[in-house]
Design a protein around this motif. Structure first.
Motif, mmCIF file in Angstrom:
data_model
loop_
_atom_site.group_PDB
_atom_site.id
_atom_site.type_symbol
_atom_site.label_atom_id
_atom_site.label_comp_id
_atom_site.label_asym_id
_atom_site.label_seq_id
_atom_site.Cartn_x
_atom_site.Cartn_y
_atom_site.Cartn_z
ATOM 1 N N LEU A 118 24.931 -0.306 -22.589
ATOM 2 C CA LEU A 118 24.274 -0.074 -23.874
ATOM 3 C C LEU A 118 22.768 0.067 -23.684
ATOM 4 N N VAL A 155 19.863 -0.612 -28.601
ATOM 5 C CA VAL A 155 21.141 -1.019 -29.188
ATOM 6 C C VAL A 155 21.346 -2.524 -28.989
ATOM 7 N N MET A 156 21.058 -3.012 -27.778
ATOM 8 C CA MET A 156 21.190 -4.443 -27.506
ATOM 9 C C MET A 156 20.288 -5.254 -28.437
ATOM 10 N N GLU A 157 19.085 -4.754 -28.655
ATOM 11 C CA GLU A 157 18.148 -5.469 -29.526
ATOM 12 C C GLU A 157 18.680 -5.544 -30.951
ATOM 13 N N ARG A 158 19.207 -4.424 -31.438
ATOM 14 C CA ARG A 158 19.750 -4.411 -32.799
ATOM 15 C C ARG A 158 20.964 -5.340 -32.915
ATOM 16 N N LEU A 159 21.827 -5.324 -31.901
ATOM 17 C CA LEU A 159 23.006 -6.193 -31.935
ATOM 18 C C LEU A 159 22.604 -7.663 -31.922
#
Length: 457
Positions: free
Chosen positions: A263, A267-271
């Motif tokens: 990812l 994306v990782m930050e948003r998750l």
């Protein structure tokens, strides 16, 4: 060619011999959530970390992290690529991975299904039936469970043959299974009790222009039970349950997705942000639920244990810092060295402290600071939480934020539009954890915790 039974066929197998129901979908799903909570609590009480397996559709029905880690799972989902892919790519999940994803077929439908197999507990849950004839199915008899597992193995054999072998091996590894048709005698009373506690028990409406009643607006039958306070608590418990349960499922999916390595950083930050928001709201509504429960219960001595409050604060500080940073705030923590242990309940203390942080920071402007201090105070430890707006830092606190009481549990802040626990509910919750709240006139608050091993006045 290997036959592939649909999940609807498995649910129909569970419905054999069960009288039809006349429930609507909303009522049936309330039963489903109550049944899930009941089953998970019983699994936890039986120390289910020893292993077991579960199969579910169309989402992972289990959401307790301990259970997910200890048990092997399979999930049929509408879009397996859209669900988190756990472990290495390919059909075989590595040991310790929470579950393996498989595709739903067009004729499967989307009604929920859960089968749990443990050495001492085997049970299948499902929702089934057309509109206005929905029903919650629970089967624990060996004959039906055997038929269900046979159908599930056939389904796995068609979707992923290696997973059918894995299921067969996992069941065999459990050894002798102690299944019993009498499980329902334990299960249904607990579900009924849970629904009675959480579902609204009163109909808050009046009869108007009914023949023979005139315009008296006399309450209908069932509206004469201690007025609206009990109804408010019941409704509050029901709402918090309906919010927490799906959030816990979302958080489970997010956390398993975070284990992927392909990812993008954004994306990782948003998750991670979604995970934090879910956790914050789960804890927040959990506190509201517990406050409502305490409000209707008689006061009983709490079972408290020695707790290193300083270590708890240091452990929780990074999460609080992330929460406050999203609001443009900073956190400063000052803990005196060599503090003694206090008497409290660590498992329930953590969300309570998070609630105090949230409560104290809601009215702060961007650029503000929250200061947390833990100091000795005779036979107690004194925890102080104070909020400073940018213009107030270094020269004292501002005035208290106005709040409006919405009943015995909640209050509303007109300035921020946020709901929070009332002062009375906060005081009662802290008392159940061994703390004594001293609310200050400004935005600060102080909580005293008794030191373990010392006599208290």
């Amino acid at each position: 060619m290997t036959t592939s039974p649909s999940l609807k066929a498995i649910q129909a197998c569970m419905a054999e011999g069960v009288p039809p129901s006349g429930s609507d979908d909303a009522s049936a799903r309330r039963l489903w959530w109550a049944a899930l909570d009941t089953l998970q609590e019983q699994l936890q009480e039986q120390n289910s970390t020893t292993g077991g397996l579960w199969l579910a559709a169309p989402l992972p029905a289990l959401y307790d992290p301990t259970l997910l880690k200890a048990m092997r799972g399979w999930v049929w989902s509408p879009n397996p690529q859209g669900l988190p892919q756990l472990g290495p790519a390919g059909p075989t999940a590595a040991p310790g991975d929470p579950y393996k994803q498989l595709p739903l077929h067009p004729d499967d439908g989307h009604d929920p299904l859960l089968v749990v197999i443990q050495p001492t507990l085997q049970v299948a849950l499902a929702l089934q039936g057309p509109p206005d004839q929905r029903q919650l199915l629970m089967r624990s008899d060996p004959k039906t469970l055997g038929a269900i597992l046979s159908l599930l193995e056939q389904r796995l054999r068609a979707d992923a043959p290696d997973q059918a072998d894995a299921l067969h091996d996992a069941i065999r590894a459990l050894g002798s299974l102690q299944s019993s048709s009498a499980y329902g005698e334990q299960f249904w009373p607990v579900v009924a009790e849970r629904l009675a506690r959480m579902a609204p028990s009163l109909t808050l409406q009046t009869l108007r222009d009914e023949p023979g009643r005139g315009d008296s607006n006399e309450p209908i039958e069932g509206d004469q039970y201690e007025g609206g306070a009990e109804a408010e608590l019941s409704l509050l418990e029901a709402i918090t349950h309906e919010v927490r349960t799906p959030l816990a499922t979302i958080r489970t999916l997010i956390r398993s997705l975070l284990r992927r390595r392909d990812l993008a950083p954004v994306v990782m930050e948003r998750l991670q942000q979604i995970d934090s928001e879910c956790t914050e709201q789960i804890d927040r509504f959990g506190l509201i639920f517990h406050a409502a429960e305490l409000q209707r219960q008689s006061t009983e001595p709490a079972e408290l244990a020695q707790t290193d409050l300083g270590a708890v604060l240091q452990h929780l500080a990074p999460g609080w810092q992330m929460l406050l940073e999203r609001r443009g705030l900073t956190l400063q923590i000052e803990i005196s060295p060599n503090l003694p242990a206090v008497l409290s309940d660590p498992s329930r203390l953590e969300p309570m402290l998070g609630g105090l942080i949230d409560r104290s920071s809601r009215g702060l402007q961007q650029g503000g600071q929250l200061v947390l201090q833990l100091r000795p105070a005779g036979a107690r430890l004194k925890l102080q939480i104070r909020g400073y707006n940018p213009s107030e830092q270094g020269r004292g606190l501002g005035t208290a934020e106005p709040t409006a009481e919405l009943g015995p549990v909640l209050s509303w802040n007109p300035g921020t539009g946020s709901l929070q626990l009332s002062q009375a509910a906060t005081r009662r919750l802290l008392a159940s954890l061994g703390g004594r709240l001293a609310q200050q006139r400004d935005r600060g608050l102080t909580v005293f915790f008794p030191v373990a091993g010392r006599s208290q006045c």
